[in-house]
Design a protein around this motif. Sequence first.
Motif, PDB file in Angstrom:
ATOM      1  N   UNK A 251      30.438 179.622  12.839  1.00 11.05           N
ATOM      2  CA  UNK A 251      29.227 179.302  12.074  1.00 11.05           C
ATOM      3  C   UNK A 251      28.975 177.794  12.051  1.00 11.05           C
ATOM      4  N   UNK A 252      30.032 177.009  11.953  1.00 11.91           N
ATOM      5  CA  UNK A 252      29.876 175.546  11.982  1.00 11.91           C
ATOM      6  C   UNK A 252      29.275 175.118  13.318  1.00 11.91           C
ATOM      7  N   UNK A 253      29.734 175.729  14.391  1.00 12.43           N
ATOM      8  CA  UNK A 253      29.167 175.441  15.711  1.00 12.43           C
ATOM      9  C   UNK A 253      27.704 175.815  15.801  1.00 12.43           C
ATOM     10  N   UNK A 254      27.342 176.950  15.242  1.00 18.13           N
ATOM     11  CA  UNK A 254      25.937 177.370  15.223  1.00 18.13           C
ATOM     12  C   UNK A 254      25.088 176.397  14.411  1.00 18.13           C
ATOM     13  N   UNK A 255      25.629 175.940  13.291  1.00 22.60           N
ATOM     14  CA  UNK A 255      24.909 174.991  12.445  1.00 22.60           C
ATOM     15  C   UNK A 255      24.622 173.707  13.217  1.00 22.60           C
ATOM     16  N   UNK A 256      25.621 173.185  13.876  1.00 25.92           N
ATOM     17  CA  UNK A 256      25.435 171.960  14.663  1.00 25.92           C
ATOM     18  C   UNK A 256      24.404 172.198  15.769  1.00 25.92           C
ATOM     19  N   UNK A 257      24.429 173.369  16.379  1.00 25.10           N
ATOM     20  CA  UNK A 257      23.474 173.684  17.443  1.00 25.10           C
ATOM     21  C   UNK A 257      22.039 173.779  16.926  1.00 25.10           C
ATOM     22  N   UNK A 258      21.854 174.186  15.682  1.00 24.36           N
ATOM     23  CA  UNK A 258      20.520 174.385  15.116  1.00 24.36           C
ATOM     24  C   UNK A 258      19.984 173.164  14.364  1.00 24.36           C
ATOM     25  N   UNK A 259      20.811 172.195  14.103  1.00 22.02           N
ATOM     26  CA  UNK A 259      20.425 171.101  13.208  1.00 22.02           C
ATOM     27  C   UNK A 259      19.303 170.210  13.734  1.00 22.02           C
ATOM     28  N   UNK A 260      19.100 170.130  15.023  1.00 23.53           N
ATOM     29  CA  UNK A 260      18.045 169.282  15.602  1.00 23.53           C
ATOM     30  C   UNK A 260      16.652 169.891  15.451  1.00 23.53           C
ATOM     31  N   UNK A 261      16.574 171.197  15.359  1.00 26.70           N
ATOM     32  CA  UNK A 261      15.311 171.910  15.501  1.00 26.70           C
ATOM     33  C   UNK A 261      14.171 171.486  14.568  1.00 26.70           C
ATOM     34  N   UNK A 262      14.384 171.260  13.281  1.00 24.59           N
ATOM     35  CA  UNK A 262      13.219 171.005  12.423  1.00 24.59           C
ATOM     36  C   UNK A 262      12.597 169.615  12.564  1.00 24.59           C
ATOM     37  N   UNK A 263      13.386 168.632  12.923  1.00 22.97           N
ATOM     38  CA  UNK A 263      12.971 167.243  12.756  1.00 22.97           C
ATOM     39  C   UNK A 263      11.791 166.831  13.629  1.00 22.97           C
ATOM     40  N   UNK A 264      11.672 167.367  14.815  1.00 22.68           N
ATOM     41  CA  UNK A 264      10.562 167.020  15.693  1.00 22.68           C
ATOM     42  C   UNK A 264       9.222 167.552  15.222  1.00 22.68           C
ATOM     43  N   UNK A 265       9.249 168.395  14.209  1.00 21.73           N
ATOM     44  CA  UNK A 265       8.009 168.998  13.701  1.00 21.73           C
ATOM     45  C   UNK A 265       7.456 168.264  12.480  1.00 21.73           C
ATOM     46  N   UNK A 266       7.977 167.078  12.192  1.00 22.96           N
ATOM     47  CA  UNK A 266       7.474 166.260  11.091  1.00 22.96           C
ATOM     48  C   UNK A 266       6.543 165.176  11.620  1.00 22.96           C
ATOM     49  N   UNK A 267       5.557 165.559  12.402  1.00 17.15           N
ATOM     50  CA  UNK A 267       4.612 164.591  12.951  1.00 17.15           C
ATOM     51  C   UNK A 267       3.736 163.985  11.869  1.00 17.15           C
ATOM     52  N   UNK A 268       3.089 162.889  12.227  1.00 18.64           N
ATOM     53  CA  UNK A 268       2.247 162.154  11.277  1.00 18.64           C
ATOM     54  C   UNK A 268       1.117 163.011  10.707  1.00 18.64           C
ATOM     55  N   UNK A 269       0.653 163.983  11.439  1.00 13.37           N
ATOM     56  CA  UNK A 269      -0.480 164.800  10.998  1.00 13.37           C
ATOM     57  C   UNK A 269      -0.041 166.174  10.489  1.00 13.37           C
ATOM     58  N   UNK A 270       1.183 166.284   9.958  1.00 17.78           N
ATOM     59  CA  UNK A 270       1.689 167.593   9.532  1.00 17.78           C
ATOM     60  C   UNK A 270       1.906 167.695   8.029  1.00 17.78           C
TER      61      UNK A 270
END
Length: 149
Positions: free
Chosen positions: A65-84
């Motif tokens: 589960x720790x490995x899965x968490x590390x694998x998923x941790x990048x996903x949300x951050x790119x979706x915080x664009x200036x117009x969001x």
Amino acid sequence: MSRHIVSALFIALSLAACGGAVEDTRPGQPVKHRQDAFKAILRVFEPMGVMLRDGKYQADKFASLAGELVAKREAPWGHFGADTNYPPTKAKAAVWSDAAAFERERQGFFAATDALMAAAQTRDPVQAKAAYDKVYGSCKSCHDGFKQK
């Protein structure tokens, strides 16, 4: 139809419209994607906490589960664009107005998840719990500063 029935239907439809969930209808649905990414992180993180709280620590499962968490941790951050910053977001305006602090929280989360991964590799439940608590604290800190309740 009587006027009372029409009035009752209007009220019912109005209430139903108010209670419905707001959807992300913008191109690419960045708010929906980041919310889905955070939910995916939670679906991995919460079973780890249950395992620790219930005293049913399984070292191999926890490490996986720790490995899965590390694998998923990048996903949300790119979706915080200036117009969001629009509904259905639960992000506070501070995400954009204090981007440096938001980035520090993100980096803190990454450091905490790295430490959790390292602790999971030891197979020691005491180390795993301490590292889990730090990830939890990182999430809470970010939510306190950057997420609407």
